[in-house]
Design an enzyme around this catalytic site. Structure first.
Site, mmCIF file in Angstrom:
data_model
loop_
_atom_site.group_PDB
_atom_site.id
_atom_site.type_symbol
_atom_site.label_atom_id
_atom_site.label_comp_id
_atom_site.label_asym_id
_atom_site.label_seq_id
_atom_site.Cartn_x
_atom_site.Cartn_y
_atom_site.Cartn_z
ATOM 1 N N GLY A 168 0.805 -1.212 0.000
ATOM 2 C CA GLY A 168 0.000 0.000 0.000
ATOM 3 C C GLY A 168 0.839 1.263 0.000
ATOM 4 N N CYS A 169 0.215 2.358 0.427
ATOM 5 C CA CYS A 169 0.816 3.680 0.264
ATOM 6 C C CYS A 169 2.041 3.927 1.128
ATOM 7 C CB CYS A 169 -0.236 4.752 0.548
ATOM 8 S SG CYS A 169 -1.552 4.826 -0.687
#
EC number: 2.3.1.220
Length: 391
Positions: A164-165
């Site tokens: 993810g980020c």
């Protein structure tokens, strides 16, 4: 007889901290202004009849404080792959087919910019760390970029999928360990993202989709990391002093994503913003305590722009002056949320603006700084940085 510990370590470890030696970025050429995106989005998803939902989406786009974004997906590509634009349609095959080619390709573009700035032959690259949440394959994108760049076949590779980020911070943390524990190592770090996995048509029963469609975008960033720079051939940009990772307490399920036949489906809880905001100072204190730093305005920042409200919440909790987040907000405005690549784009913006504005260091004139990665888990990556003087 075994060699003394110091002697053994000297043979394998570098003595100094890892340094960022070069930075490169790349984006697809297709650009859409945020003010035009609602019309584009509801047209290509054949959803113009959902007028109330479109008005809601327009309001989300206005509040995003994003001016433009870059995308691989165009109206023509979506016409050729209608399942990608239809909420819930089985389209994983179509998405994967795009990403298996486009993620290494965009990563290569960013890597070539970084390698050119570094100014050394690719034969000196000893390690590759590649991070993406856009698709998956075996062998991975780390293998593909090794072949595309013509790197040595014995280069040591690490592939980071689906974090993810926050994965930009993860990739830097891993690269720091590799550079500092392998004498002479030069690590190519690449973070690349493409919305082909997360693009979905609107759905009245899954409003989180609208939040993502107003924010996500495509981009790739690359760095060369190494300890003990060979001056003057190598020119450090930042020193990586320390790196930490923290799971935010009581945050299970706040951001989750799952891969289905429809692609990646993601879900966001309303407490994401306060969870990050209420815990960020504890992360900062843990990272900077040993350096005697507690004045958060004395630092320069690269904060993952996971949305305007998240950035605002962190600024409020840390009591930051607006100037400290200028580079972060610039990347949010001009590129949107490119996942793992964002924090590297911000570092690039910081050092370029510092030079343009004749600041004394690559950190907006400041000595110490912090890179903050944010993402599912909830997870916070904090990388303690030191700037270098600008000649």
């Amino acid at each position: 007889m075994a060699p003394a510990m110091d002697s053994a370590q000297n043979g394998h470890q570098s003595r100094g901290s890892a340094n960022v030696l070069a930075i490169g970025t790349a984006n697809p050429p297709n650009v859409i202004l945020q003010e035009d995106y609602p019309d584009f989005y509801f047209k290509v998803t054949n959803s113009e009849h959902l007028t109330d939902l479109k008005e809601k989406f327009k309001r989300i786009c206005v509040k995003s404080k994003t001016r433009k974004r870059h995308f691989y997906l165009t109206e023509q590509i979506l016409k050729e792959n209608p399942g990608i634009a239809t909420y819930g349609a089985g389209s994983l095959d179509s998405r994967q087919k795009i990403l298996e080619t486009e993620i290494p390709k965009l990563g290569k573009e960013a890597a070539m910019v970084a390698i050119q700035e570094w100014g050394q032959p690719v034969s000196k690259i000893t390690h590759v760390v590649f991070a993406t949440t856009s698709g998956f394959m075996m062998p991975g994108a780390d293998y593909s970029i090794t072949r595309l760049l013509g790197l040595n076949p014995n280069v040591r590779r690490v592939m980071i999928y689906n974090q993810g980020c926050f994965a930009g911070g993860t990739a830097l943390r891993v690269a720091k360990d590799l550079a500092e524990n392998n004498k002479g190592a030069r690590v190519l770090v690449v973070c690349a993202e493409n919305t082909a996995m997360t693009f979905h048509g609107p759905n009245e029963n899954h409003l989180d989709v609208l939040v993502g469609q107003a924010m996500f975008s495509d981009g790739a960033a690359a760095l060369i990391i190494g300890a003990n720079p060979n001056l003057p051939e190598e020119r450090p940009v930042y020193e990586m002093v320390a790196a930490h990772q923290t799971i935010v307490p009581e945050s299970d399920g706040a951001i989750v994503a799952h891969f289905y036949e429809m692609g990646m489906s993601y879900f966001l809880k309303e407490n994401v913003i306060p969870l990050f905001g209420n815990n960020i100072e504890a992360c900062m204190e843990a990272a900077f305590k040993e350096y005697g730093i507690s004045d958060w305005n004395s630092l320069f920042y690269s904060v993952h722009p996971g949305g305007r409200a998240i950035v605002d919440g962190i600024a409020e909790k840390l009591g930051l002056d607006e100037e400290n987040l200028k580079a972060t907000r610039h990347v949010l405005s001009e590129y949107g949320n490119m996942g793992s690549a964002c924090v590297i784009f911000i570092l690039d913006e910081l050092r370029k603006k510092s030079k343009e504005e004749k600041k004394l260091t690559t950190g907006d004139g400041k000595e110490w700084g912090c890179l903050i990665g944010l993402g599912p888990g909830l997870t916070v990556e904090t990388v303690v940085l030191r700037s270098v003087p600008i000649a």
